[in-house]
Write an enzyme that holds these catalytic residues in place. Structure first.
Site, PDB file in Angstrom:
ATOM      1  CD  GLU A  48      -4.134  -6.043   3.282  1.00 33.06           C
ATOM      2  OE1 GLU A  48      -5.069  -5.012   3.867  1.00 33.06           O
ATOM      3  OE2 GLU A  48      -2.853  -5.836   3.591  1.00 33.06           O
ATOM      4  CD  GLU A  62      -3.278  -1.083   2.079  1.00 32.50           C
ATOM      5  OE1 GLU A  62      -3.393  -0.207   2.746  1.00 32.50           O
ATOM      6  OE2 GLU A  62      -4.358  -1.765   1.629  1.00 32.50           O
TER       7      GLU A  62
HETATM    8  C1  BG6 Z   1      -4.820  -2.616   4.721  1.00 36.68           C
HETATM    9  C2  BG6 Z   1      -3.345  -2.675   5.302  1.00 36.68           C
HETATM   10  O1  BG6 Z   1      -4.911  -1.031   4.505  1.00 36.68           O
HETATM   11  O2  BG6 Z   1      -6.043  -2.724   5.532  1.00 36.68           O
HETATM   12  C3  BG6 Z   1      -3.602  -3.356   6.655  1.00 36.68           C
HETATM   13  O3  BG6 Z   1      -2.444  -3.230   4.205  1.00 36.68           O
HETATM   14  C4  BG6 Z   1      -4.726  -3.146   7.220  1.00 36.68           C
HETATM   15  O4  BG6 Z   1      -2.386  -3.395   7.256  1.00 36.68           O
HETATM   16  C5  BG6 Z   1      -5.886  -3.463   6.590  1.00 36.68           C
HETATM   17  O5  BG6 Z   1      -4.821  -3.617   8.752  1.00 36.68           O
HETATM   18  C6  BG6 Z   1      -7.149  -3.137   7.302  1.00 36.68           C
HETATM   19  O6  BG6 Z   1      -7.214  -1.751   7.742  1.00 36.68           O
HETATM   20  P1  BG6 Z   1      -7.524  -1.355   9.214  1.00 36.68           P
HETATM   21  O7  BG6 Z   1      -7.310   0.149   9.348  1.00 36.68           O
HETATM   22  O8  BG6 Z   1      -9.001  -1.870   9.548  1.00 36.68           O
HETATM   23  O9  BG6 Z   1      -6.496  -2.177   9.931  1.00 36.68           O
END
Ligand code: BG6
Length: 473
Positions: free
Chosen positions: A372, A166
């Site tokens: 993700e 990211e």
């Molecule tokens: C992504 C990241 O943005 O989303 C992760 O790569 C992150 O590190 C995930 O944990 C979920 O976002 P958040 O802010 O709910 O943890």
């Protein structure tokens, strides 16, 4: 389009899930690890810190065994740069090198392909102190040296490396705290060059495949007005294409370059930088997807006003958020009344995933890996240690269906690796915002046994994998 029959998932489809070192490992100062920029950042009151997290550093065997029980074919995790080289550019820490050998070997022993992110938000703090982190060109060389250590140690057993997680979110949300846009985009440029050099070195040093790992989404215009359509196109360049055109084609998207140049924000770029970026060729594109983005046009004057309102002393939350989402003369981010949301306000948009997959495939013609996607909400651990997370199952089911539709559209999709296998600490909202299919008994106040419990989604995903994506009921 509506398909009358869906294609099956490929036989070698990589089913699994993802994590990142600083959010799950804990052991923040053990075995010689140096502090990362995350470790020294103030903790938001009410959230867990990074010291224990899911204690995965000590419990990785148990976690990998549970993933194997679900039938995982891959596990995406990150190596912590400040573990391998505690001060970022000095001595290599043999204990850390051995630790990741052990994690990788444990995955392989269990038939799980390790997908290794080289850098996931945890820059060694020593480099931040020494020269301001990514704003310095020296960071390129230090990152590449660290990557070379990983390629030489693990390159004969890791098939898939990811460079930087990211980068686009780090730049858009100014995670480096840069004082102006020129500096912000300069640091971003250094990351682009570092990523390109690491890609080239990976190919020179091992047989592994390597990819960038930005957060990509489709961009919707808020209305059907031509100006909002233009804003969506421009925002797509700023949010997505800036991070993929540069690594796949070795070029900055033209309109966005002009936008930055007119605002004195285009970085200093050398002929050598562009040659390196042209010479690097990723083998696939890994990307994180959480939901669509919606924008409307805003002119320069209005945009500047919104930015000023956000920066003034005593700005309220709405002013702050609007300012954050505004790019003067380009677009402002809006909420989409037609998009469902989680209780944390994150979009639920499986069709947007199919659109994103189509756009990436049609633009870049490279295999795609979803690294993700997930549903972060509080869960309840019942007295009998069950967790009934039907909302997560519903979320996963819809997104997996969207993957199958995209495959039927003709997209070359390698795998699906949602966030996350087991609960870990969210970037800004503590461990109460849970994403895992395995419950980790740990709370934001530091209490909990750290025991693992299987949520309903664990059993559901296991069945899904067993049937290679056919049984989603
Ligand atoms: C992504 C990241 O943005 O989303 C992760 O790569 C992150 O590190 C995930 O944990 C979920 O976002 P958040 O802010 O709910 O943890």
């Amino acid at each position: 389009m509506q398909h009358l029959k869906l294609k099956a998932f490929p036989e070698d489809f990589l089913w699994g899930a993802s994590s990142s070192a600083y959010q799950c490992e804990g052991a923040w100062d053990e075995d010689g690890k140096g502090p990362s920029v995350q470790d020294v950042m103030p903790i938001i009151p009410g959230n867990a810190d990074w010291k224990v997290c899911s204690d995965h550093y000590h419990r990785y065997k148990e976690d990998i065994a549970l993933m194997a029980e679900m039938g995982f074919r891959e596990f995406r995790f990150s190596i912590a740069w400040p573990r391998i080289i505690p001060d970022g550019d000095g001595e290599i820490n043999p204990v850390a090198v051995q630790h990741y050998h052990d994690v990788i070997d444990e995955c392989l022993k269990n038939g799980i392909e390790p997908v290794v992110t080289l850098y996931h938000f945890d820059l060694p703090q020593a480099l931040q102190d020494k020269y301001g982190g990514w704003i310095s060109r020296q960071c390129i060389e230090d990152f590449v040296r660290y990557c070379e250590v990983c390629f030489s140690e693990y390159g004969d057993k890791v098939q898939y490396f990811l460079t930087i997680n990211e980068q686009n979110m780090m730049t858009m949300f100014n995670m480096g705290g840069y004082k102006n846009d020129k500096d912000r985009y300069q640091a971003n440029h250094h990351m682009l060059v570092a990523q390109a050099k690491a890609t080239i070195r990976c190919h020179e040093m091992c047989d592994a495949w390597i990819a960038p790992a930005p957060n990509i989404t489709c961009v919707y215009p808020l209305t059907s007005s031509p100006m909002d359509t233009l804003a969506a196109m421009d925002y797509d360049q700023l949010r997505n294409r800036l991070y993929l055109d540069t690594i796949v084609f070795g070029e900055y998207p033209e309109a966005f370059k002009v936008y930055l140049e007119q605002r004195d924000a285009f970085p200093d770029v050398t002929v050598e930088d562009m040659a390196v970026m042209k010479a690097a060729h990723p083998d696939f594109i890994a990307f994180n997807y959480y939901g669509g983005s919606t924008v409307k046009y805003v002119d320069n004057e209005e945009g500047m006003k919104a930015k000023a309102a956000a920066a003034k002393e005593g700005a309220n939350m709405e002013e702050f958020m609007t300012g954050m989402m505004t790019e003067p003369g380009l677009a402002v981010g809006c909420s989409n009344p037609l998009q469902e949301q989680t209780s944390y306000g994150m979009g639920i948009d499986p069709v947007g995933l199919r659109v994103t997959l189509r756009q990436l495939w049609e633009r870049y013609s490279l295999p795609l890996l979803i690294t993700e996607n997930g549903c972060g909400v509080p869960d309840t651990l019942n007295e009998d240690k069950t967790v009934h997370d039907d909302y997560r199952i519903d979320y996963l089911r819809k997104h997996i269906k969207a993957c199958q539709e995209a495959i039927t559209d003709g997209v070359d999709l390698m795998g699906y690796s949602p966030w996350s296998a087991f609960d870990l600490v969210s970037t800004h909202q503590g461990i109460k915002k849970r994403y895992g299919m395995i419950y980790v008994d740990y709370n934001d106040d530091g209490t909990g046994t750290l025991n693992r419990y299987k949520k309903d989604s664990f059993f559901w995903y296991k069945k899904c994998i067993e049937s290679n994506g056919e049984d989603l009921d």
